[in-house]
Design a protein around this motif. Sequence first.
Motif, PDB file in Angstrom:
ATOM      1  N   LEU A   1      -1.021 -27.443   3.146  1.00 30.94           N
ATOM      2  CA  LEU A   1      -0.264 -25.994   3.586  1.00 30.94           C
ATOM      3  C   LEU A   1      -1.139 -25.286   3.920  1.00 30.94           C
ATOM      4  O   LEU A   1      -0.800 -24.472   5.156  1.00 30.94           O
ATOM      5  N   GLN A   2      -2.110 -24.862   3.393  1.00 25.58           N
ATOM      6  CA  GLN A   2      -3.282 -24.016   3.959  1.00 25.58           C
ATOM      7  C   GLN A   2      -3.888 -24.522   5.251  1.00 25.58           C
ATOM      8  O   GLN A   2      -3.986 -23.503   6.118  1.00 25.58           O
ATOM      9  N   ALA A   3      -3.832 -25.839   5.524  1.00 27.63           N
ATOM     10  CA  ALA A   3      -4.439 -26.230   6.988  1.00 27.63           C
ATOM     11  C   ALA A   3      -3.375 -25.944   7.900  1.00 27.63           C
ATOM     12  O   ALA A   3      -3.658 -25.509   9.092  1.00 27.63           O
ATOM     13  N   ILE A   4      -2.114 -26.002   7.381  1.00 29.61           N
ATOM     14  CA  ILE A   4      -1.082 -25.609   8.578  1.00 29.61           C
ATOM     15  C   ILE A   4      -1.056 -24.301   8.686  1.00 29.61           C
ATOM     16  O   ILE A   4      -0.910 -23.907   9.867  1.00 29.61           O
ATOM     17  N   CYS A   5      -1.049 -23.476   7.837  1.00 28.36           N
ATOM     18  CA  CYS A   5      -1.060 -21.913   7.976  1.00 28.36           C
ATOM     19  C   CYS A   5      -2.461 -21.571   8.900  1.00 28.36           C
ATOM     20  O   CYS A   5      -2.258 -20.852   9.785  1.00 28.36           O
ATOM     21  N   ALA A   6      -3.599 -22.184   8.601  1.00 31.60           N
ATOM     22  CA  ALA A   6      -4.670 -21.876   9.239  1.00 31.60           C
ATOM     23  C   ALA A   6      -4.520 -22.253  10.790  1.00 31.60           C
ATOM     24  O   ALA A   6      -5.258 -21.590  11.694  1.00 31.60           O
ATOM     25  N   ASP A   7      -3.906 -23.344  11.134  1.00 30.57           N
ATOM     26  CA  ASP A   7      -3.893 -23.906  12.404  1.00 30.57           C
ATOM     27  C   ASP A   7      -3.044 -22.893  13.117  1.00 30.57           C
ATOM     28  O   ASP A   7      -3.133 -22.751  14.490  1.00 30.57           O
ATOM     29  N   ARG A   8      -2.115 -21.970  12.644  1.00 30.66           N
ATOM     30  CA  ARG A   8      -1.100 -21.195  13.288  1.00 30.66           C
ATOM     31  C   ARG A   8      -1.441 -19.632  12.874  1.00 30.66           C
ATOM     32  O   ARG A   8      -0.835 -18.605  13.282  1.00 30.66           O
ATOM     33  N   ASP A   9      -2.719 -19.565  12.540  1.00 31.31           N
ATOM     34  CA  ASP A   9      -3.286 -17.985  12.150  1.00 31.31           C
ATOM     35  C   ASP A   9      -2.084 -17.305  11.452  1.00 31.31           C
ATOM     36  O   ASP A   9      -1.916 -16.188  11.541  1.00 31.31           O
ATOM     37  N   VAL A  10      -1.719 -18.100  10.635  1.00 30.32           N
ATOM     38  CA  VAL A  10      -0.383 -17.437   9.250  1.00 30.32           C
ATOM     39  C   VAL A  10      -1.571 -17.242   8.038  1.00 30.32           C
ATOM     40  O   VAL A  10      -2.114 -18.142   7.390  1.00 30.32           O
ATOM     41  N   ALA A  11      -1.497 -16.048   7.459  1.00 27.73           N
ATOM     42  CA  ALA A  11      -2.360 -15.818   6.182  1.00 27.73           C
ATOM     43  C   ALA A  11      -1.872 -16.639   4.948  1.00 27.73           C
ATOM     44  O   ALA A  11      -0.598 -16.797   4.882  1.00 27.73           O
ATOM     45  N   PHE A  12      -2.621 -17.239   4.439  1.00 23.14           N
ATOM     46  CA  PHE A  12      -2.237 -18.094   3.141  1.00 23.14           C
ATOM     47  C   PHE A  12      -2.864 -17.415   1.916  1.00 23.14           C
ATOM     48  O   PHE A  12      -3.670 -17.009   1.551  1.00 23.14           O
ATOM     49  N   ILE A  13      -1.537 -16.794   1.263  1.00 19.64           N
ATOM     50  CA  ILE A  13      -1.612 -16.092  -0.051  1.00 19.64           C
ATOM     51  C   ILE A  13      -1.314 -16.843  -1.152  1.00 19.64           C
ATOM     52  O   ILE A  13      -0.185 -17.543  -1.231  1.00 19.64           O
ATOM     53  N   VAL A  14      -2.104 -16.772  -2.422  1.00 22.54           N
ATOM     54  CA  VAL A  14      -1.777 -17.480  -3.603  1.00 22.54           C
ATOM     55  C   VAL A  14      -1.152 -16.426  -4.391  1.00 22.54           C
ATOM     56  O   VAL A  14      -1.611 -15.450  -4.493  1.00 22.54           O
ATOM     57  N   ASN A  15      -0.028 -16.856  -5.220  1.00 24.12           N
ATOM     58  CA  ASN A  15       0.570 -16.074  -6.048  1.00 24.12           C
ATOM     59  C   ASN A  15       0.173 -16.329  -7.385  1.00 24.12           C
ATOM     60  O   ASN A  15      -0.269 -17.156  -8.039  1.00 24.12           O
ATOM     61  N   ASP A  16      -0.145 -14.933  -7.992  1.00 24.76           N
ATOM     62  CA  ASP A  16      -0.653 -14.666  -9.452  1.00 24.76           C
ATOM     63  C   ASP A  16      -2.020 -15.082  -9.782  1.00 24.76           C
ATOM     64  O   ASP A  16      -2.691 -14.623 -10.391  1.00 24.76           O
ATOM     65  N   SER A  17      -2.516 -16.318  -9.282  1.00 30.45           N
ATOM     66  CA  SER A  17      -3.938 -16.789  -9.670  1.00 30.45           C
ATOM     67  C   SER A  17      -4.951 -16.212  -8.798  1.00 30.45           C
ATOM     68  O   SER A  17      -5.259 -17.101  -7.644  1.00 30.45           O
ATOM     69  N   VAL A  18      -5.744 -15.381  -9.272  1.00 29.39           N
ATOM     70  CA  VAL A  18      -7.071 -15.318  -8.595  1.00 29.39           C
ATOM     71  C   VAL A  18      -8.102 -16.555  -8.484  1.00 29.39           C
ATOM     72  O   VAL A  18      -8.700 -16.785  -7.534  1.00 29.39           O
ATOM     73  N   ALA A  19      -8.141 -17.138  -9.656  1.00 30.82           N
ATOM     74  CA  ALA A  19      -8.930 -18.354  -9.664  1.00 30.82           C
ATOM     75  C   ALA A  19      -8.457 -19.419  -8.668  1.00 30.82           C
ATOM     76  O   ALA A  19      -9.298 -19.905  -8.307  1.00 30.82           O
ATOM     77  N   LEU A  20      -7.327 -19.755  -8.424  1.00 27.69           N
ATOM     78  CA  LEU A  20      -6.842 -20.769  -7.320  1.00 27.69           C
ATOM     79  C   LEU A  20      -7.065 -20.282  -6.348  1.00 27.69           C
ATOM     80  O   LEU A  20      -7.839 -20.971  -5.253  1.00 27.69           O
ATOM     81  N   ALA A  21      -6.775 -18.983  -5.844  1.00 28.08           N
ATOM     82  CA  ALA A  21      -7.060 -18.452  -4.466  1.00 28.08           C
ATOM     83  C   ALA A  21      -8.840 -18.304  -4.341  1.00 28.08           C
ATOM     84  O   ALA A  21      -9.269 -18.765  -3.197  1.00 28.08           O
ATOM     85  N   LYS A  22      -9.507 -18.193  -5.301  1.00 31.44           N
ATOM     86  CA  LYS A  22     -10.977 -18.322  -5.213  1.00 31.44           C
ATOM     87  C   LYS A  22     -11.400 -19.565  -4.793  1.00 31.44           C
ATOM     88  O   LYS A  22     -11.986 -19.963  -3.914  1.00 31.44           O
ATOM     89  N   ARG A  23     -10.707 -20.439  -5.596  1.00 32.17           N
ATOM     90  CA  ARG A  23     -10.943 -22.151  -5.353  1.00 32.17           C
ATOM     91  C   ARG A  23     -10.672 -22.547  -4.091  1.00 32.17           C
ATOM     92  O   ARG A  23     -11.513 -23.377  -3.307  1.00 32.17           O
TER      93      ARG A  23
END
Length: 212
Positions: free
Chosen positions: A57-79
Amino acid sequence: MSEPSTQIYLISPQDVAGDFPARLERALDAGKGMVTAFQFRVKGMDQHDAARLAEPLQAICADRDVAFIVNDSVALAKRLKADGVHLGQGDGNPRDAREELGREAQVGVTCHASKHLAMEAGEAGADYVAFGAFFESSTKDKGDVERPTLDIIAWWTQLFEIPCVAIGGITPSNCGPLVQAGADFLAVSGAVWNGDEVEAVNAFKRIIEDRS
């Protein structure tokens, strides 16, 4: 024609397996130029499993210049090296999230119906604040949280430059007043994923363009 002043912040359903990546592609392609952020919001899942589901899903967003935001988890966002994180009131401080994720990360904060919480979030360095739930919502906990009114959006946008997001039960049929009040983003989920995602995104686009 001028650019619409309100953009769409798409939030994932709980189930993002199966054919969801293809549905996301269709929704983002339909909303090109208006859907500018996507939030990965999957609750109660092991971080490894969440990361595995997030990556395509992150790759799909990156291909379209759409920001990929993770809900709640700073650790997952960092990973994931995500574009940012969205914090509920119990998920930590924007300053700490920024320290973990870097200066370029987008950090958003849920502020319910509270002007005080929104100002605190802004002072702590949030990139956006989210007010809601404006309507009955299957994704936002109902609890005893006060429901905001349109006035809070008008107040915020007149006083502060930090963008505001309206969230909670938003549909094409009820979003018009939020657009007119000055919401920078409409956070939408069920209204898109509970039916035909392309039809839903196009319906939102028509209302936003008419009311902007």
